[in-house]
Design an enzyme around this catalytic site. Structure first.
Site, short mmCIF file in Angstrom:
data_model
loop_
_atom_site.label_atom_id
_atom_site.label_comp_id
_atom_site.label_asym_id
_atom_site.label_seq_id
_atom_site.Cartn_x
_atom_site.Cartn_y
_atom_site.Cartn_z
N LYS A 79 0.84 -1.21 0.00
CA LYS A 79 0.00 0.00 0.00
C LYS A 79 0.87 1.26 0.00
O LYS A 79 1.92 1.32 0.65
CB LYS A 79 -0.91 -0.02 1.23
CG LYS A 79 -1.95 1.10 1.28
CD LYS A 79 -2.83 0.90 2.51
CE LYS A 79 -3.83 2.02 2.68
NZ LYS A 79 -4.69 1.82 3.88
N SER A 154 -9.29 2.78 2.94
CA SER A 154 -8.28 3.43 2.13
C SER A 154 -7.38 2.45 1.37
O SER A 154 -6.58 2.87 0.52
CB SER A 154 -7.41 4.33 3.01
OG SER A 154 -6.75 3.58 4.01
N SER A 178 -10.12 0.22 7.01
CA SER A 178 -9.50 0.44 5.70
C SER A 178 -9.01 -0.82 5.00
O SER A 178 -8.69 -0.77 3.81
CB SER A 178 -8.34 1.42 5.82
OG SER A 178 -8.83 2.72 6.04
#
Length: 473
Positions: A79, A154, A178
């Site tokens: 990520k 996210s 997330s």
């Protein structure tokens, strides 16, 4: 063997060990899919050169008969909130559009040590502040099940990458849902570990790192790679699982468990969509079919907690943000004194303790993952930041309490909407009970049948010039 991306992560590593497929083949196949599906917005940086170099070295190790780490040659993604040496890491912000770290985060070091090969950095919201992956820096991430829909956030890019077969597993982070929100929207297993299990917890211990995968076994294998103790961590790691690994723990029977369940949203008084209730009921039936006792309980949390939770979230978001949400969070954070933030945290801690006592007689807790099955891209764009925050909480009112409590929590893609979109249900266990939670999730997997459900692009590989249009896939 079929298309390489249709194999599980563990099947890939086993094939590498047997010499049936090479790390170079795995990397090249997945890089081709990343290029072909660039229009999904899963990646903001593709580290093809580094990946190819690592794959060649991994292939030499196989050829020379060297001892191999557990995930040798496995393509993964990291990520874009996590520093990776020599690879652009933007944190989802134009402020860091050309930022290239000199050092790796601890989890990147751990993933390399486990033998994985990162193909790049997956899209995130700016600083991870929203549950959708739409920024001013990059095009939005698109849900591979239907490309006009949001994949959540996210860790939206990570979920898109796994659901579309761009990588078999991916790293995500979760400070309020997330990992679990995008996993649920993309039909995947999203696992938030117990606090302290994976190094790098942040923000009052709310945020942690974890795996996004298509199967529970793959998630457990990546969790084993991530859960490497590091000196100086602020939160103690739970005791090691039985058998020494979470992969081994999957094979241990749990016996009949008592599972509490409720649909009352903990953090926001919002209606729960019938499709989300249906997935919850299916999960209940599957768990009961495995011999577990399912008990309806009153919701142990007071939605009034949202005011204090907002104080913490404002303190953790913002920074040098350019999106309206990041700027709003930063502005709100400046309005709170340190004493107000600490008082909000103390009240939330007390609420979590009361809930833990109320649920002390149960092994697991089941809820829906989300209150709504999906939202379109741009759903939040016209809202004021305050309405945006509230509507994100209305979409995901269940996940954040487990960040407050430090409990492990997993979303499982047990349901579908009438038009075939995935819907998740959420299981949580007591802090440190990750092995039990994963074992139960693994037992649900086969009767639930989600391993055979994929978006239509799963079997397609268009030319590199094709960019998927909304609803065309």
């Amino acid at each position: 063997m079929g298309e390489l991306h249709t194999m599980t992560a563990l099947a890939m590593t086993a094939a590498v060990r047997r010499g049936e497929v090479s790390p170079v083949e795995l990397v090249e196949h997945h890089l081709a899919r990343i290029e072909a599906y660039a229009g999904l917005g899963a990646f903001v940086t593709v580290s093809a050169e580094q990946a190819r170099s690592a794959a060649k070295a991994a292939e030499v190790a196989v050829t020379m008969g060297e001892p191999l780490p557990p995930l040798h040659g496995l393509p993964v993604a990291v990520k874009d909130l996590t520093a990776t040496a020599g690879v652009r890491t933007t944190y989802g912000s134009v402020a860091f559009a050309e930022h290239v770290p000199d050092t790796d985060a601890d989890l990147v070091t751990a993933l390399r040590a486990a033998g994985t090969i990162s193909l790049g950095k997956t899209a995130t919201s700016e600083y991870g502040t929203t549950l959708y992956t739409e920024t001013e820096a990059w095009p939005p991430a698109r849900n591979p099940w239907r490309t006009d829909l949001s994949p959540g956030g996210s860790s939206g890019g990570a979920a898109v990458a796994v659901a579309a077969g761009l990588v078999p597993v991916a790293h995500g982070s979760d400070g309020g849902g997330s990992i679990r929100v995008p996993a649920a929207l993309c039909g995947l297993v999203g696992y938030k570990p117990s606090r302290g299990l994976v190094p790098g917890s942040g923000g009052f211990g709310l945020a942690t790192h974890g795996p996004i995968a298509r199967t529970v076994a793959d998630a457990a294998a990546l969790l084993d790679a991530l859960a490497v103790p590091v000196p100086g961590e602020p939160f103690p790691a739970p005791a090691p699982p039985p058998g020494g690994s979470y992969s081994a723990a999957l094979r241990r029977p749990t016996g009949p468990l008592r599972i509490a369940r409720h649909t009352t949203p903990p953090l926001y008084d919002t209606p729960v969509h019938p499709d989300c209730r249906a997935a919850y009921e299916r999960a209940s039936a599957l768990l009961a079919g495995l011999g577990h006792e399912i008990v309806d309980v009153p919701a142990p949390y007071d939605p009034a907690m949202l005011a204090d939770f907002r104080v913490l979230q404002c303190g953790l978001g913002g920074g040098r943000g350019t999106t309206k949400m990041a700027r709003w969070l930063a502005d709100r954070a400046r309005r709170y004194t340190a004493a107000e933030v600490l008082a909000a945290h103390a009240r939330l801690t007390a609420a979590v303790r009361r809930a833990a006592r109320a649920l002390a007689g149960y092994d697991l807790v089941l809820t829906p993952t989300l209150a709504r099955p999906t939202v379109p891209i741009g759903h939040f764009a016209a809202m004021s930041p305050e309405e945006d925050f509230d509507q994100q909480t209305a979409l995901s009112p269940y996940c954040s309490v487990h960040n407050l409590s430090g409990q492990p929590s997993v979303t499982l893609p047990v349901g579908t909407t009438p038009d075939g979109l995935p819907v998740g249900a959420l299981l949580a266990a007591a802090p440190g009970a990750d092995a039990t939670l994963l074992a139960v999730a693994a037992a649900v997997e086969d009767p639930a049948g989600w391993k055979e459900r994929h978006p239509a692009i799963w079997t397609k590989l268009p030319s590199a010039t094709v960019k998927p249009d909304p609803r065309s896939l």
